[in-house]
Design a protein around this motif. Structure first.
Motif, short mmCIF file in Angstrom:
data_model
loop_
_atom_site.label_atom_id
_atom_site.label_comp_id
_atom_site.label_asym_id
_atom_site.label_seq_id
_atom_site.Cartn_x
_atom_site.Cartn_y
_atom_site.Cartn_z
N LEU B 306 -10.73 1.23 8.21
CA LEU B 306 -10.05 0.45 9.88
C LEU B 306 -8.95 -0.13 8.77
O LEU B 306 -9.00 -0.37 7.67
CB LEU B 306 -10.66 -0.92 10.41
CG LEU B 306 -11.64 -0.53 10.93
CD1 LEU B 306 -13.02 -1.38 11.45
CD2 LEU B 306 -11.34 0.57 12.51
N ASP B 307 -7.50 0.03 10.10
CA ASP B 307 -7.30 -0.16 9.33
C ASP B 307 -6.75 -1.86 9.09
O ASP B 307 -7.12 -2.64 10.12
CB ASP B 307 -5.27 -0.62 10.26
CG ASP B 307 -4.00 -0.45 9.10
OD1 ASP B 307 -3.81 -1.47 8.75
OD2 ASP B 307 -3.11 -0.15 9.91
N THR B 308 -6.82 -2.84 8.32
CA THR B 308 -6.64 -4.58 8.08
C THR B 308 -5.66 -5.41 8.80
O THR B 308 -5.60 -5.62 8.64
CB THR B 308 -7.07 -4.36 6.36
OG1 THR B 308 -5.73 -4.07 6.16
CG2 THR B 308 -8.09 -4.03 6.31
N LYS B 309 -5.36 -4.43 9.17
CA LYS B 309 -3.11 -5.54 9.80
C LYS B 309 -3.65 -6.09 11.46
O LYS B 309 -3.52 -6.93 11.56
CB LYS B 309 -2.42 -4.99 9.73
CG LYS B 309 -1.43 -4.34 8.64
CD LYS B 309 -0.48 -5.34 8.16
CE LYS B 309 -0.26 -4.77 6.55
NZ LYS B 309 -1.41 -3.93 5.74
N ASN B 310 -4.83 -5.27 12.08
CA ASN B 310 -4.70 -5.20 13.34
C ASN B 310 -6.10 -5.91 13.59
O ASN B 310 -7.10 -5.79 15.28
CB ASN B 310 -3.65 -4.53 14.45
CG ASN B 310 -2.87 -4.60 14.15
OD1 ASN B 310 -2.21 -4.49 14.42
ND2 ASN B 310 -2.79 -2.41 13.56
N LEU B 311 -7.26 -6.14 13.02
CA LEU B 311 -8.59 -6.72 12.87
C LEU B 311 -8.60 -8.19 14.46
O LEU B 311 -7.66 -8.64 13.81
CB LEU B 311 -8.78 -6.44 11.47
CG LEU B 311 -9.05 -6.34 10.62
CD1 LEU B 311 -10.09 -6.22 9.85
CD2 LEU B 311 -10.14 -4.35 11.43
#
Lengths: 206, 322
Positions: B306-311
């Protein structure tokens, strides 16, 4: 430093740093000259005058030293007389046979040198790990801070093995030729008398 | 000799007994921190079953961490994440010879008590589970078993050590398969350590006291840490490690070892990947050996991540201000 002894700490896994410090202090206090280095490869091991196999996980240190040929090199060096000090996991790796207190007989890579049989985790799990004052009179150390961490004990010994120390009838330190094994961790304490004893066994080759 | 900075000495978790004619002491900082020192340069693997624990042990894991669900499944499942089933922890304890750790919720004193009674070798007070008390972590000096805690910066790490943590893992963002946050946090800790070391070397006590106030910890632990130039306990990296190269990279940043969560058993080549990550952690200084380890895995079988920016859920923030 060319005239001094070359002591290695097997740096595959475990508490390497503490052994480097304790060994350096031992060399200095004995008024000797020498260097202490981390060793990982058979080439580095072949240059040594003495070796410490530190505490850690014996299955991990054994398996990974087998993979890159270090185990074979250590065996050759022991056969040629190099002093080796095995601490906890290190002693297990030096032994002929090991079994676990709960899991039973183990099939793990061992150096098959010390003629002893080990019981791994003989005193229990981490909650049962303990400190206790022990004596190692055989080498002139009457009081020593014993630090036992998920420690093994020695349950059988061969005729060439000398018992250096016992704790409540369990064998916790042995010597066979130039090889020493302890179930406890001198490197975690401020007392370097065992490291000094080990260093005093090391002779400069050539 | 190992650093004992922050040790409170004779606390409730320290037990004096007799074995035969020998006086013994359990639960000291030397024993708790010493245990963590034995794990150095190793890989601790998250497992949920006996089968996974055996794969981990055979691959050369230095310990296993038992969870009910792997972090990425915790993230998907939502709801409340609690400590694992005691029955499964016990089965794993009886099946492997390496140390067994388990997680409890932040601040949940009795989950930790239960784990201590179960005889796990180390308790992880973990942000992967749903916190029970975000304002008060467990007072770990009351326990005989050692604890590991997560930290994103030096202040968090030293606060946890002052509460009795025997080991620190720099947090990443768990269950993402993305190592980015772990990298940021270990670099944060390193930068702050360099800063206090330089203040210490300059002999500026006044500045060191203001650091202690800023980090909300005692002056003495700041001073001892500054003189060491590193954390006074063993520090592993964690969160998002998925490949041998990830593990080796974190080792180059000065970690003492790594925790791997979802990265192994959420991949399709778990067995090979577990072995490869151990090899890369052991021989991280040798790029050729790390390449060989990386060759053992197939990137098409890595967890997607997962991209950690939009969690929506940032586990790393749990309990971090306390």
């Amino acid at each position: 430093m060319s005239g001094g002894i070359n002591v290695g700490i097997l740096a595959v896994q475990g508490d390497v740093e503490e052994n480097i410090l304790a060994t350096k202090m031992a060399i200095e206090e004995l008024g000797m000259e020498g260097i202490v280095t981390e060793v990982k490869t058979p080439e580095q091991i072949s240059d040594l005058d003495g070796l410490i196999i530190p505490g850690g996980e014996s299955t991990v240190i054994g398996t990974l030293s087998l993979v890159n040929g270090s185990l074979k090199k250590i065996k050759e060096k022991i056969a040629s007389g190099m002093p080796v000090f095995g601490i906890c996991a290190g002693m297990i790796i030096l032994s002929k046979k090991a079994k676990d207190r709960v899991v039973g007989e183990m099939d793990q890579p061992l150096l098959d040198f010390l003629d002893i049989k080990i019981e791994r985790n003989a005193f229990g799990r981490q909650k049962d790990s303990f400190e206790s004052e022990i004596s190692i009179d055989k080498i002139g150390v009457s009081k020593f801070p014993g630090v036992f961490i998920r420690a093994p004990s020695i349950i059988e010994i061969g005729k060439d093995v000398e018992i250096l120390s016992k704790f409540n009838e369990k064998i916790i330190a042995v010597k066979q030729g130039n090889v020493i094994g302890t179930a406890f961790h001198p490197e975690l304490t401020g007392d370097i008398s065992l490291h000094k004893y080990f260093v005093s066994l090391i002779k400069k080759k050539n | 000799m190992i650093p004992l900075a922050g040790d409170l000495g004779n606390t409730k978790g320290v037990v004096k007994e007799k074995i035969g004619s020998f006086g013994t002491t359990r639960g000291t900082s030397t024993l708790k921190r010493g245990f963590a020192h034995m794990l150095k340069n190793g890989v601790v693997m998250d497992v949920t079953t006996v089968e996974q624990a055996k794969i981990a042990e055979d691959a050369g894991a230095v310990a296993v961490m038992v969870l009910d669900k792997l972090p990425s499944d915790v993230r998907k499942a939502g709801g409340v994440a609690r400590t694992a089933s005691i029955r499964i922890i016990q089965e794993i304890i009886d099946s492997v010879t390496i140390p067994v750790m388990a997680k409890c919720r932040i601040g949940h004193v009795y989950e930790a008590m239960v784990l201590q009674e179960t005889n796990v070798d180390m308790i992880d007070e973990s942000e992967v589970l749903t916190p029970a008390d975000e304002n008060h972590h467990i007072w770990k000096w009351d326990f005989t078993s050692p604890f590991v805690n997560g930290a994103r910066n030096l202040g968090e790490a030293l606060r946890r050590i002052e509460e009795g943590a025997a080991m620190i893992r720099t947090k990443g963002e768990p269950g993402t398969g993305n190592v980015a946050e772990a990298v940021i946090h270990i670099k944060n800790v390193n930068t702050e350590l360099r800063r206090i070391k330089s203040i210490y070397d300059a002999g500026d006590e006044q500045d060191l006291i203001s650091v202690a106030r800023e980090l909300k910890v005692s002056y003495s632990i700041v001073e001892e840490t500054a003189s060491l130039g590193r954390l006074p306990v063993v520090n592993f990296a964690a969160g998002g490690i998925s490949t041998p190269a990830d593990a080796a990279y974190l080792m180059t940043l000065g970690c003492d070892g790594v925790f791997v969560g979802s990265g192994i058993f959420k991949a399709d080549d778990a067995k090979e990947r577990a072995q490869a990550i151990v090899l890369a952690t052991t021989f991280w200084e040798d790029p050729d050996k790390v390449k060989e380890a990386q060759k053992m895995i197939d990137e098409r079988q890595s967890m997607l991540g997962l991209d950690t920016k939009n969690l929506e859920l940032r586990m790393q923030e749990r309990g971090s201000t306390a």
